[in-house]
Scaffold this motif. Structure first.
Motif, PDB file in Angstrom:
ATOM      1  N   GLN A 101     -11.263  -2.339  -1.869  1.00  0.00           N
ATOM      2  CA  GLN A 101     -11.786  -1.685  -3.064  1.00  0.00           C
ATOM      3  C   GLN A 101     -10.712  -1.334  -4.084  1.00  0.00           C
ATOM      4  O   GLN A 101     -10.990  -1.215  -5.277  1.00  0.00           O
ATOM      5  CB  GLN A 101     -12.537  -0.415  -2.669  1.00  0.00           C
ATOM      6  CG  GLN A 101     -13.722  -0.645  -1.753  1.00  0.00           C
ATOM      7  CD  GLN A 101     -14.811  -1.467  -2.416  1.00  0.00           C
ATOM      8  OE1 GLN A 101     -15.123  -1.287  -3.586  1.00  0.00           O
ATOM      9  NE2 GLN A 101     -15.392  -2.389  -1.664  1.00  0.00           N
ATOM     10  N   CYS A 102      -9.476  -1.157  -3.595  1.00  0.00           N
ATOM     11  CA  CYS A 102      -8.420  -0.657  -4.483  1.00  0.00           C
ATOM     12  C   CYS A 102      -7.224  -1.598  -4.601  1.00  0.00           C
ATOM     13  O   CYS A 102      -6.370  -1.397  -5.466  1.00  0.00           O
ATOM     14  CB  CYS A 102      -7.930   0.713  -4.002  1.00  0.00           C
ATOM     15  SG  CYS A 102      -9.255   1.875  -3.642  1.00  0.00           S
ATOM     16  N   GLY A 103      -7.109  -2.567  -3.711  1.00  0.00           N
ATOM     17  CA  GLY A 103      -6.060  -3.577  -3.826  1.00  0.00           C
ATOM     18  C   GLY A 103      -4.750  -3.269  -3.136  1.00  0.00           C
ATOM     19  O   GLY A 103      -3.819  -4.072  -3.189  1.00  0.00           O
ATOM     20  N   GLY A 104      -4.631  -2.126  -2.476  1.00  0.00           N
ATOM     21  CA  GLY A 104      -3.382  -1.791  -1.799  1.00  0.00           C
ATOM     22  C   GLY A 104      -3.373  -0.327  -1.391  1.00  0.00           C
ATOM     23  O   GLY A 104      -4.367   0.388  -1.572  1.00  0.00           O
ATOM     24  N   ILE A 105      -2.237   0.117  -0.857  1.00  0.00           N
ATOM     25  CA  ILE A 105      -2.091   1.514  -0.425  1.00  0.00           C
ATOM     26  C   ILE A 105      -0.682   1.984  -0.773  1.00  0.00           C
ATOM     27  O   ILE A 105       0.304   1.317  -0.427  1.00  0.00           O
ATOM     28  CB  ILE A 105      -2.319   1.661   1.096  1.00  0.00           C
ATOM     29  CG1 ILE A 105      -3.723   1.184   1.485  1.00  0.00           C
ATOM     30  CG2 ILE A 105      -2.126   3.122   1.535  1.00  0.00           C
ATOM     31  CD1 ILE A 105      -3.912   1.010   2.982  1.00  0.00           C
ATOM     32  N   PRO A 149       2.743  -1.385   6.650  1.00  0.00           N
ATOM     33  CA  PRO A 149       2.926  -2.759   6.142  1.00  0.00           C
ATOM     34  C   PRO A 149       2.400  -2.947   4.727  1.00  0.00           C
ATOM     35  O   PRO A 149       2.970  -3.720   3.943  1.00  0.00           O
ATOM     36  CB  PRO A 149       2.137  -3.611   7.146  1.00  0.00           C
ATOM     37  CG  PRO A 149       2.070  -2.786   8.385  1.00  0.00           C
ATOM     38  CD  PRO A 149       1.979  -1.368   7.912  1.00  0.00           C
ATOM     39  N   HIS A 150       1.334  -2.236   4.381  1.00  0.00           N
ATOM     40  CA  HIS A 150       0.744  -2.377   3.047  1.00  0.00           C
ATOM     41  C   HIS A 150       1.554  -1.621   2.001  1.00  0.00           C
ATOM     42  O   HIS A 150       1.639  -2.056   0.847  1.00  0.00           O
ATOM     43  CB  HIS A 150      -0.709  -1.909   3.088  1.00  0.00           C
ATOM     44  CG  HIS A 150      -1.518  -2.618   4.126  1.00  0.00           C
ATOM     45  ND1 HIS A 150      -1.845  -3.953   4.027  1.00  0.00           N
ATOM     46  CD2 HIS A 150      -2.016  -2.185   5.331  1.00  0.00           C
ATOM     47  CE1 HIS A 150      -2.534  -4.318   5.092  1.00  0.00           C
ATOM     48  NE2 HIS A 150      -2.645  -3.267   5.897  1.00  0.00           N
ATOM     49  N   MET A 151       2.159  -0.504   2.399  1.00  0.00           N
ATOM     50  CA  MET A 151       3.077   0.182   1.496  1.00  0.00           C
ATOM     51  C   MET A 151       4.312  -0.680   1.234  1.00  0.00           C
ATOM     52  O   MET A 151       4.811  -0.735   0.104  1.00  0.00           O
ATOM     53  CB  MET A 151       3.488   1.530   2.083  1.00  0.00           C
ATOM     54  CG  MET A 151       2.392   2.573   2.101  1.00  0.00           C
ATOM     55  SD  MET A 151       2.989   4.151   2.772  1.00  0.00           S
ATOM     56  CE  MET A 151       1.529   5.185   2.533  1.00  0.00           C
TER      57      MET A 151
END
Length: 273
Positions: A101-105, A149-151
């Motif tokens: 929904q937001c594309g990343g973290i 990993p997403h950060m």
């Protein structure tokens, strides 16, 4: 001396632009666990007001829907989903929702906590300890493990654990809960150097008695409040928004040189281990 300081600020683009603006978190995505009430909702609100797209969660769909509607009325970008952080599939769903929904973290605020026990610590059972440590400590670590990993893909991030003054001064009848909050202080210190190399900061906030539904048994008890007021400099119970502001600060670039720390927001209580 002050003339020299002001001259330094005026010519230093970093110092001169350090005031926290209302858009200082623009473009950031923030997951906040247990964020449909109390400190969690306050943190989501402040992060959202400062530009972040917030992902709120709770175990009950009705609570999620209510929080999302409230934040949307304030023109905050918000996504909501159900999540019991004690369940691995729910943690994974929460992370995936943020990605889809937001594309990343960029930010994780680990606020979820339980306290199923009230009484003499020696009367607590193995089941009580399993529940408290699973949700309050282990899930906080496992959520961090999932988002790292997403950060890293976005060049860094910020993790904030919500501990408690009880982590420093165990509260009567709340022994196991207090121990779990002490563990978060250690988790903060352990993770910070590991994740600094990935430009991910890890910090913690330890609130005092805050006027939330979760802590109502404390602040609605006149004797408890009177005892705590003897230990505080600011003679009142704290508000959730006051903790939300501390969390937002720790997630912002204003705190870019802070990691591995616990900020105590207790009204002036003396906190030390």
């Amino acid at each position: 001396m002050w003339r020299s300081v002001f001259r330094c600020i005026s010519v230093n683009p970093v110092l001169g632009q350090r005031g926290m603006s209302h858009s200082c978190l623009a473009g950031k995505v923030a997951i906040v666990t247990a964020s449909t009430d109390g400190i969690g909702l306050a943190a989501a609100r402040v992060l959202g007001r400062r530009g972040a797209h917030v992902v709120v969660s709770s175990r009950r769909r009705a609570n999620v829907d209510r929080a999302v509607a409230a934040l949307q009325r304030e023109d905050i970008r918000v996504t909501g989903t159900t999540c019991n952080v004690g369940k691995s599939q729910d943690r994974e769903k929460l992370v995936q929702t943020a990605l889809d929904q937001c594309g990343g973290i960029d930010i994780l605020v680990s606020n979820a906590a339980v306290n199923p026990f009230f009484g003499n610590i020696l009367d607590s059972t193995e089941a009580v300890w399993d529940k408290i440590l699973d949700v309050n400590v282990k899930a906080a670590f496992l959520m961090t493990q999932l988002v790292v990993p997403h950060m890293e893909k976005r060049g860094g991030g910020s993790v904030v654990f919500v501990s408690s003054v009880a982590g420093y001064q165990p509260m009567p009848a709340l022994g196991p809960y207090s121990v779990s909050k002490t563990a978060l202080l250690g988790l903060t210190r352990a993770l910070a150097p590991e994740l600094a190399q990935s430009n991910i900061r890890v910090n913690c906030v330890a609130p005092g008695i805050i006027k939330t539904q979760f802590s109502s048994a404390l602040w609605q008890n006149k004797e408890v409040v009177e005892e705590f007021m003897k230990q505080t400099s600011i003679k009142r119970v704290g508000e959730p928004e006051e903790i939300g502001g501390v969390i937002a600060f720790l997630c912002s670039e204003d705190a870019s040189y802070i990691t591995g720390e616990t900020v105590t927001a207790t009204g002036g209580m003396n906190c030390r281990l």
